[in-house]
Design a protein around this motif. Structure first.
Motif, PDB file in Angstrom:
ATOM      1  N   LEU A   1      40.869  40.517  39.419  1.00  0.00           N
ATOM      2  CA  LEU A   1      41.643  40.813  40.504  1.00  0.00           C
ATOM      3  C   LEU A   1      43.069  41.373  40.559  1.00  0.00           C
ATOM      4  CD1 LEU A   1      40.795  37.096  41.746  1.00  0.00           C
ATOM      5  CD2 LEU A   1      40.240  39.121  43.098  1.00  0.00           C
ATOM      6  N   SER A   2      43.784  40.780  39.148  1.00  0.00           N
ATOM      7  CA  SER A   2      44.974  41.758  38.770  1.00  0.00           C
ATOM      8  C   SER A   2      44.894  43.306  39.027  1.00  0.00           C
ATOM      9  CB  SER A   2      45.614  41.071  37.476  1.00  0.00           C
ATOM     10  OG  SER A   2      45.746  39.696  37.577  1.00  0.00           O
ATOM     11  N   LEU A   3      43.809  43.704  38.542  1.00  0.00           N
ATOM     12  CA  LEU A   3      43.548  45.154  38.450  1.00  0.00           C
ATOM     13  C   LEU A   3      43.431  45.823  39.982  1.00  0.00           C
ATOM     14  CD1 LEU A   3      41.028  45.587  35.443  1.00  0.00           C
ATOM     15  CD2 LEU A   3      43.171  46.644  35.518  1.00  0.00           C
ATOM     16  N   THR A   4      43.330  45.067  40.814  1.00  0.00           N
ATOM     17  CA  THR A   4      42.542  45.502  41.993  1.00  0.00           C
ATOM     18  C   THR A   4      43.842  45.382  43.120  1.00  0.00           C
ATOM     19  OG1 THR A   4      40.635  44.488  41.620  1.00  0.00           O
ATOM     20  CG2 THR A   4      41.014  45.295  43.974  1.00  0.00           C
ATOM     21  N   PRO A   5      44.306  46.723  43.810  1.00  0.00           N
ATOM     22  CA  PRO A   5      45.303  46.489  44.576  1.00  0.00           C
ATOM     23  C   PRO A   5      45.140  45.449  45.834  1.00  0.00           C
ATOM     24  CG  PRO A   5      44.962  48.651  43.967  1.00  0.00           C
ATOM     25  CD  PRO A   5      43.927  47.845  43.510  1.00  0.00           C
ATOM     26  N   GLY A   6      46.114  44.663  46.278  1.00  0.00           N
ATOM     27  CA  GLY A   6      45.843  43.850  47.206  1.00  0.00           C
ATOM     28  C   GLY A   6      45.250  42.463  46.656  1.00  0.00           C
TER      29      GLY A   6
ATOM     30  N   ALA B   1      46.050  41.021  43.564  1.00  0.00           N
ATOM     31  CA  ALA B   1      46.801  40.584  42.326  1.00  0.00           C
ATOM     32  C   ALA B   1      47.125  38.852  42.392  1.00  0.00           C
ATOM     33  CB  ALA B   1      47.871  41.180  41.895  1.00  0.00           C
ATOM     34  N   ASN B   2      47.585  38.630  43.401  1.00  0.00           N
ATOM     35  CA  ASN B   2      48.014  37.199  43.838  1.00  0.00           C
ATOM     36  C   ASN B   2      47.220  36.183  43.934  1.00  0.00           C
ATOM     37  OD1 ASN B   2      51.057  37.522  43.251  1.00  0.00           O
ATOM     38  ND2 ASN B   2      50.904  38.846  44.639  1.00  0.00           N
TER      39      ASN B   2
END
Lengths: 157, 613
Positions: free
Chosen positions: B372-377, B379-380
């Motif tokens: 998820l951190s790698l994927t724009p939008g 990360a949070n």
């Protein structure tokens, strides 16, 4: 099929304990991995000065898994360091990956695993003793991750 | 009958406090307290439900207090609280009246409305604004007054025996007071709504009455964890003590413990002390062993939940099933964007597997967070992965529970255990969604081996269980062949099966399988032989067609090494083998294709998962 989580046989468990005793303590390893992460993010910040690093998640710990599950070992996934929505060119990525490789090698994390490798989508891990890893990845966000592997706490060595 | 402002003004906190003093001081001398209470006429000027309740009170109050000294103390407590509450209500009313007077407004004691006073000479809009400011305060005061009235009425009714005396803590809110006198709702949403309103004291009181309260679906995860850990500590203490007693008894008579030198049974006319001593010893020994039966399970759960502060004990049950049951969440399922629930399969026990499953949950959650951190939008976004051993998976002899072979063979080749587990699993899903903050969680149901059958059946339980997608691996069948049967959208069902997973023999119907099936290691020999009988007729195992070959589902890869990721790139992931590798990370570090895929599906990034070649 045996039970899903068969305990490590006694001989292998004793050997696992000896392995852990020969490695740095859990606390020292955590510090070393943290330093490695910081070195990689510093390199990336030099290459891309506009970068802002965030820590969106907490780290996560555990006791150890096979073959160390009968030891007093601990393991810890450090919090990911994340730079969101950054442009990382392929030459810059190559430099970040090279920096990560060098830093990881200092922790004996020399076994490389390429999980993604295409323009704009990279994911690489460097693995060391008992699963310790340093990972760098880029998919629009740049991420640096680290994991201690299994280590004995100082007071258990 | 609703209380009015006029009623509030007539109330006398001092008179009610007399009841408190009388009942309290005479709590242990109930006859005297009864006499004094009967002589008090404090309620005569009252209106409302309190007044109605008192009609039945006088004579029977005395009887009740005579019979139950403790009840007089309860009445005293209720009256004392009511007196305080009356003072508070009246104080609020006085303050409101003063504020209203400053604005030249007044309170109509009959209609319970804020109205312009006789000195008001401003424009109508000014009166309207003042009314809008003050009326909500008056409404709140009246609501509290009604609650006080109901509370005191309940105290009188209890005292005269109209309603049973609850041991529950008192609550001013009638609906909560009533709820505390009844069994808790079984519907997770209703449970959640009620639980959210309870005070910490009320929650503790409910725990004191039922130590399994932490298993209630719909309860906030923090409270599930809190009360289940209290229960765990309690059970650990008693089971450890029982194990100590068993050890001591075994040390007293090691031969008896091994079944040797047992004195012959006594007969009429031939009663021997040694036989009596043996029977007494045996009773104590059996009891101690029975009470310590779940000690290994409790110890494993304790170790697992203490391994990291981000773990929550969502389930602990040593009473319902034939085996101990437990579930551990890594990450907070009430706040996580993405939540997974993994149901295990054959030969899984809490003592043998909860630590390993919790470790896998930590691993897959960490990998999901990284993806998820790698994927724009994304990360949070956050993740909670839950290891759920909330049913009694079939046990096959020789590995974990010697002596259970016959029952295990039956269990593994029939779906009755899975059906029973499915009902509980669906309730667990419902509880996750009921307690989740800010709308539903993105919930992934994961099933391994026989646990995939349990998961498949759970998704077919009546109702909407709020599951977004499902992932089955090493599956003997899920009794469904299309996403719609599982109440899921097309493209939201994923499967994995290693090339050498012996579970495939469940489906293989060629004649050769009949010859090979008996040679397979248990439990696959049992599964395969039994399933083949059904396969001959239907082309499927007993539990439906193989989901891992069903074109209606998305099949993910399990293979090792450098492969195309299906998106124009390459991957270098380790392969998974056999029946148990899927969720297990390699001992020496690295990722398996299956680990990567489970994390991707859990994170809602199934499009990044490695497809089957």
């Amino acid at each position: 099929m045996k039970q899903p989580y068969e305990p490590t046989p006694p001989t292998a468990a004793a050997k696992a304990t000896e392995t852990l005793k020969s490695l740095p303590s859990f606390e020292d390893t955590q510090t070393q991995v943290q330093v490695a992460i910081t070195q990689i993010t510093a390199t990336a910040s030099q290459l891309i000065p506009s970068i802002t690093w965030e820590t969106p998640h907490e780290g996560s710990g555990d006791n150890c898994e096979r073959p160390y599950e009968q030891t007093d070992g601990k393991r810890y996934f450090l919090p990911d360091r994340v730079a969101t929505n950054v442009v990382v060119s392929e030459p810059t990525w190559a430099k970040i990956q090279e920096a990560a490789k060098g830093v990881a090698a200092q922790l004996e994390a020399t076994q490389m695993q390429v999980m993604k490798d295409e323009p704009g989508n990279h994911d690489v891990g460097f693995y060391g003793p008992t699963g310790l890893f340093i990972k760098v990845g880029y998919r629009g966000n740049l991420v640096v991750s680290g994991y201690t592997g299994c280590r004995l706490p100082r007071d258990k060595k | 009958m609703t209380v009015t402002v006029a009623d509030i003004e007539r109330w006398s906190a001092e008179s009610v406090r007399e009841v408190f003093h009388a009942a309290g001081a005479r709590g242990t001398a109930t006859l005297e307290a009864s006499r004094q209470l009967s002589s008090l006429a404090v309620f005569d000027t009252w209106e409302g439900s309190t007044a109605e309740a008192r009609k039945h009170s006088n004579a029977s109050i005395r009887q009740d207090l005579d019979a139950h000294g403790n009840e007089s103390l309860a009445v005293a407590k209720a009256a004392g609280k009511a007196a305080n509450d009356i003072e508070h209500v009246q104080s609020e009313l006085r303050a409101l009246r003063a504020d209203a007077a400053e604005l030249h407004m007044t309170i109509d004691p009959v209609s319970n409305k804020i109205v312009p006073g006789s000195s008001f000479n401003g424009p109508p809009m000014e009166a309207l604004i003042a009314e809008m400011q003050l009326q909500p305060r008056l409404d709140a005061i009246l609501a509290e007054a009604n609650s006080v009235d109901a509370q005191l009425a309940a105290a009188i009714n209890m005292a005269d025996g109209d309603v049973p005396m609850p041991a529950a803590p008192h609550d001013n809110r009638p609906e909560i007071q009533q709820a505390l006198s009844q069994p808790l709702p079984t519907d997770p949403r209703q449970l959640h709504d009620l639980w959210d309103k309870l005070t910490p004291e009320e929650k503790d009181w409910l725990y004191s009455r039922n130590h399994n309260i932490g298993n209630a679906n719909g309860m906030a995860a923090n409270d599930r964890d809190h009360y289940n850990r209290l229960n765990l500590a309690d059970q650990l203490t008693s089971a450890t003590a029982a194990a100590g007693r068993a050890d001591a008894l075994r040390a007293q008579h090691p031969d008896w413990a091994q079944g040797h030198n047992i004195p012959s049974p006594n007969e009429p006319g031939a009663i021997f002390d040694d036989r009596l001593a043996y029977e007494d010893w045996q009773r104590q020994y059996d009891a101690a062993r029975g009470e310590s039966k779940y000690l290994p399970d409790l110890q494993a759960v304790s170790k697992a939940v203490q391994a990291s502060p981000d773990r929550k004990l969502m389930l602990l049950d040593t009473q319902t099933g034939k085996q101990a049951r437990a579930a551990i969440a890594v990450g907070d399922p009430d706040t996580a964007t993405h939540v997974s629930v993994t149901a295990p399969g054959l030969n899984t026990t809490v003592h043998g597997a909860i630590e390993g499953m919790a470790s896998e949950a930590t691993n897959v959650r960490t990998e999901a967070l990284r993806q998820l951190s790698l994927t724009p939008g994304h990360a949070n976004e956050s993740v909670s992965a839950i290891a759920w051993i909330g049913y009694d998976p079939p046990q096959v002899s020789g590995f974990d529970q010697p002596g259970a072979s016959l029952a295990g063979g039956w269990g593994v080749s029939h779906d009755d255990i899975a059906h029973a587990g499915a009902h509980d699993l669906a309730g667990f899903y419902d509880g996750i969604q009921a307690a989740h903050h800010d709308g539903p969680a993105d919930l992934t149901a994961i099933g391994h081996s026989y646990g995939s059958l349990t998961t498949g059946l759970a998704l077919q339980e009546p109702g909407d269980h709020g599951v977004s997608r499902a992932l089955f691996y090493g599956s003997p069948g899920i009794e469904a062949s299309a996403p719609q049967q599982l109440h899921l959208q097309p493209g939201h069902v994923f499967t994995m099966e290693t090339p050498d997973d012996p579970i495939q023999w469940v489906y293989d119907g060629p004649p050769i399988a009949h010859g090979v099936a008996p040679l397979l290691p248990p439990p696959f020999n049992i599964l395969a032989e039994d399933a083949l009988a059904g396969a001959d007729a239907s082309g499927a195992g007993h539990f439906g067609p193989n989901p891992a070959t069903n074109p209606n589902f998305t099949h993910l890869g399990t293979a090792p090494s450098v492969i195309s990721d299906g998106h124009g790139g390459t991957l270098n992931l380790q392969g998974a083998h056999g029946h148990s590798d899927y969720p297990r990370f390699p001992d020496g570090g690295g990722l398996r294709t299956t680990n990567y895929n489970i994390a991707a599906v859990l994170a809602g990034l199934g499009n990044q998962a490695v497809p089957q070649k």
